[in-house]
Structures are given as C-alpha cells and as structure tokens.
Scaffold this motif. Structure first.
Motif, PDB file in Angstrom:
ATOM      1  N   PHE A 156       0.311   4.769   7.557  1.00 28.96           N
ATOM      2  CA  PHE A 156       0.257   3.931   8.473  1.00 28.96           C
ATOM      3  C   PHE A 156       1.299   3.468   9.496  1.00 28.96           C
ATOM      4  O   PHE A 156       2.547   3.004   9.272  1.00 28.96           O
ATOM      5  CB  PHE A 156      -0.642   2.578   7.987  1.00 28.96           C
ATOM      6  N   ASN A 170       5.595   0.570   9.092  1.00 31.24           N
ATOM      7  CA  ASN A 170       4.744   0.936   9.360  1.00 31.24           C
ATOM      8  C   ASN A 170       4.285   0.900   7.093  1.00 31.24           C
ATOM      9  O   ASN A 170       5.606   0.218   6.207  1.00 31.24           O
ATOM     10  CB  ASN A 170       5.777   3.102   9.114  1.00 31.24           C
ATOM     11  N   ARG A 171       3.569   1.691   6.715  1.00 34.46           N
ATOM     12  CA  ARG A 171       3.036   1.440   5.402  1.00 34.46           C
ATOM     13  C   ARG A 171       2.617   2.949   5.181  1.00 34.46           C
ATOM     14  O   ARG A 171       2.262   3.216   5.103  1.00 34.46           O
ATOM     15  CB  ARG A 171       1.760   0.506   5.030  1.00 34.46           C
ATOM     16  N   VAL A 198      -6.069  -0.809   7.517  1.00 31.94           N
ATOM     17  CA  VAL A 198      -5.084  -1.587   7.065  1.00 31.94           C
ATOM     18  C   VAL A 198      -5.839  -3.281   7.252  1.00 31.94           C
ATOM     19  O   VAL A 198      -5.139  -3.319   5.920  1.00 31.94           O
ATOM     20  CB  VAL A 198      -4.116  -1.188   8.605  1.00 31.94           C
ATOM     21  N   GLY A 199      -5.713  -3.759   8.343  1.00 30.35           N
ATOM     22  CA  GLY A 199      -5.302  -5.414   8.113  1.00 30.35           C
ATOM     23  C   GLY A 199      -6.115  -5.949   9.210  1.00 30.35           C
ATOM     24  O   GLY A 199      -5.807  -5.186  10.413  1.00 30.35           O
ATOM     25  N   PRO A 233       3.615  -7.660  10.976  1.00 30.76           N
ATOM     26  CA  PRO A 233       4.295  -6.916   9.221  1.00 30.76           C
ATOM     27  C   PRO A 233       4.463  -8.035   9.162  1.00 30.76           C
ATOM     28  O   PRO A 233       4.365  -7.848   7.413  1.00 30.76           O
ATOM     29  CB  PRO A 233       4.996  -6.648  10.086  1.00 30.76           C
ATOM     30  N   TYR A 262      -1.227  -8.480   7.069  1.00 31.14           N
ATOM     31  CA  TYR A 262      -1.451  -7.205   7.894  1.00 31.14           C
ATOM     32  C   TYR A 262      -2.012  -5.797   7.489  1.00 31.14           C
ATOM     33  O   TYR A 262      -1.915  -4.484   8.168  1.00 31.14           O
ATOM     34  CB  TYR A 262       0.394  -7.164   8.193  1.00 31.14           C
ATOM     35  N   ASP A 263      -1.897  -5.791   5.890  1.00 35.09           N
ATOM     36  CA  ASP A 263      -1.865  -4.826   4.526  1.00 35.09           C
ATOM     37  C   ASP A 263      -2.576  -4.711   3.644  1.00 35.09           C
ATOM     38  O   ASP A 263      -3.021  -3.715   3.125  1.00 35.09           O
ATOM     39  CB  ASP A 263      -0.387  -3.966   5.131  1.00 35.09           C
ATOM     40  N   ASP A 264      -3.700  -6.012   4.505  1.00 31.00           N
ATOM     41  CA  ASP A 264      -3.822  -6.637   2.181  1.00 31.00           C
ATOM     42  C   ASP A 264      -5.652  -6.047   2.133  1.00 31.00           C
ATOM     43  O   ASP A 264      -6.045  -5.572   1.042  1.00 31.00           O
ATOM     44  CB  ASP A 264      -4.062  -8.171   2.244  1.00 31.00           C
ATOM     45  N   ILE A 311      -5.962  -1.989   2.837  1.00 30.35           N
ATOM     46  CA  ILE A 311      -5.172  -0.503   2.435  1.00 30.35           C
ATOM     47  C   ILE A 311      -6.249  -0.263   1.358  1.00 30.35           C
ATOM     48  O   ILE A 311      -6.756   1.019   1.458  1.00 30.35           O
ATOM     49  CB  ILE A 311      -4.000  -0.784   2.664  1.00 30.35           C
TER      50      ILE A 311
END
Length: 352
Positions: A236, A254-255, A304-305, A310, A315-317, A319
């Motif tokens: 991502f 990025n993730r 993503v979130g 970030p 933000y990304d929880d 994924i």
C-alpha cells in the motif's frame, strides 16, 4: 447509470481527427434506452465488469474493453449451487471467492501429458486435483500461476514484439481457451526452432517444467511449503510521499508487502500482469454487503484504515482484516452506532 456518448464515428479507442465533425459526440444514449433489467425471472442479477448486453443486440456502442465474463460465470455458478435462499454468509462467500474459471479450463489438458520426470508428473497431479482456488496459502495456486506465465510466454511471445506480449488477464484467458481446443494450432509452434514443429502438448509440458524449476529456485524444494501469497503481494503506497524516492519517508507512509489471495478473473479480483511479476496492481478496495431486511446486519471492510495520518492507530488497522477476507459490522442506525466502540469529536468555536 451515467452518461454514455453517442459518436458520429469511431469507438473512442484510437486518436481521430479533432478538426472536423466526423467523430464528434452527437449526444448521449437516452436514459430510457440504457441497458436495464427489472425483476428477472432467475431472481438475481450478476455484474462483475462484464458486458450486460451483446453488442449485436444493442443499437449503441458502450465500451470495447470490458471483463470477458469469467468472474460473472463463477458468481453465477456459486448462486446456482446454493439450494437455499442466499443469506449474508453466502453473499460473503461469493464476494470473497477465489475460484478461477480460467484455470479449470486449462488444467484438463495436462491430464494426457506423457511425463518422464517424477517431480514434474507430481506437479501435474497436484494441479489436476486442485480446486482452482487462488488462496494465498495455496501451493497449487503458486504452481499454477508460474505455469500460466510460462504457458503464455511459450505460446505467444516467440511471434510477437514485446509491446504486444499478452498480459495474462481475462482476454488472454479467452484466447487460450479457444486455441487449447486445437492441438496443432499455429500458435503452438515455436518459430525459433526451425527444425521442429511444436504441438500443444509440447508447449504445455515445457511450461510446466519451467514453472516447477522456477518454483524450486524461488520457493524451495518442498512444494508443500509453497505459498501463492509469497509471490502475490501488495504494497500500500501513498500516492504522494509514499512515492517520493526517499527511503525513510516511504517507509513511514507505505505498508507492505503483504501476501494476498485472488488473481485475475476471479470474483475476489487482485490484478497482476504476467510480464511484470506477481505483484498486485489493483484490488477490491472496498467490500460491502448490505442486508436490506436489517441494515444494522450489514458488513463492510476497506483495505487500509480510516485515518490518513501514518502515526495514527487507524492508519493501517484494517489491512489484516481486509487481506484475510474478513468484515466488520456496518452500523446504520444511531442505536447500533452508539452502542458499540466509538469516539466522539466535538468542535467548538474559540471563546465559548
């Protein structure tokens, strides 16, 4: 929905003279003439980016490049296989299905191959017994997709310039479906071997042998340990700072990479191009199932979130939930929303 132009000429796929009216838009398809269906006899409607009307049966041009129908075919199969009424769990299974119609059309042609190498014969047997599901933890999905890359390269690339190599998507699957039916089709012959005329089975065996060798080199000797998600990954990337070229900035925004299920031409489509490795290039970023009998029973997840910051925990929880084909409740009523975990942001004017 939406406006579709009516053209005086052409179909919009190539540049045309703009200094005259030969190709001008003369209007839009009237809304009352747009494709529609109302209470169909079969009791359901299936759409998956595929044409909803046959070009020869419709007076207007809609589009040239649409899905060739493998995804809609698979969805229809799943609906027809369900002997009870479709419920929320059934809809979830359909939306996240990774079954490849294309793969199951190709694999039967491997059965009759004469294979001397026991390792290659074992690889063939794995595919013949496979369900066609492109799960991230599937060894067979990894083997098949490496085979698919080599099959296309060995079939087409000797006769095409690099810019025209097939990309492995739904149109390519369509063409492969037809030429597989002719074991002596001209495409099978490798024009680089002037003294040999290859047949379909020669190319199938060559592709399978090369795929097995690639798998051993990339994923190890133990085929049982191969995983499609070890090849088929997504990163991502932030559209701005995530593509800055500055390593620590990209690492912040990025993730990934993350292994994911799916492939081209499956209901749970995760795009990739056979000429550019297995990395995912497009996804179903939002999955939603709406229960019209009880809106609070609906489900949703995105990739993503909720936060664009970030350093924020949101933000990304989502994924892991998204890539593992899970959902969370989609609360519609105030009662359901306030009854669950939530936060309230209050904005007050300065001075109050």
């Amino acid at each position: 929905p939406g406006k579709v132009p009516v053209r005086a000429g052409g179909d919009g796929t190539i540049p045309v003279p703009g200094w005259n009216d030969d190709y001008i838009w003369t209007g839009f398809i009237p809304f009352e003439d747009a494709p529609r269906v109302f209470n169909p006899a079969q009791g359901y409607i299936v759409t998956a980016n595929n044409p909803q009307v046959l070009a020869e049966d419709f007076p207007y041009h809609i589009a040239r490049f649409q899905d060739q129908g493998q995804r809609a075919q698979r969805i229809t199969e799943l609906i027809l296989a369900d002997t009870d009424k479709i419920n929320l769990q059934d809809a979830q299974a359909i939306q996240t299905d990774n079954g490849s119609v294309s793969a199951l059309e190709v694999i039967p042609y491997l059965r009759q191959l004469s294979i001397d190498d026991p390792a290659i014969a074992a690889a063939r047997d794995r595919l013949v017994g496979w369900s066609g599901q492109m799960h991230q933890d599937s060894a067979e999905a990894a083997l098949y997709n490496m085979f698919w890359v080599r099959l296309l390269a060995n079939t087409y690339n000797d006769e095409l310039l690099p810019d025209y190599y097939p990309d492995g998507k739904d149109s390519t699957a369509d063409s492969m479906y037809f030429i597989l039916q002719d074991p002596a089709a001209g495409w099978w012959d490798d024009v680089r071997t002037a003294d040999v005329t290859e047949t379909r089975d020669d190319i199938l065996l060559r592709a399978l042998t090369e795929a097995h060798a690639e798998g051993v080199a990339t994923l190890g000797e133990d085929v049982n340990a191969w995983r499609w998600g070890d090849l088929h990954t997504i990163t991502f990337r932030s559209d701005t700072l995530g593509s800055s070229g500055i390593g620590f900035i990209e690492d912040l925004f990025n993730r990934g990479p993350y292994g994911v299920s799916g492939s081209e031409s499956v209901p749970q489509k995760t795009c990739w191009d056979v000429n550019n490795g297995f990395e995912v290039t497009c996804i179903p970023a939002l999955r939603q199932i709406v229960d019209l009998s009880n809106l609070d029973n609906s489900l949703v997840v995105h990739s993503v979130g909720q936060s664009g910051h970030p350093m924020h925990p949101r933000y990304d929880d989502l994924i892991e939930m998204w890539r593992n084909l899970q959902y969370h409740p989609s609360n519609w009523s105030r009662e359901a929303t306030e009854g669950g975990e939530h936060e309230v942001l209050v904005l007050e004017p300065v001075g109050n």
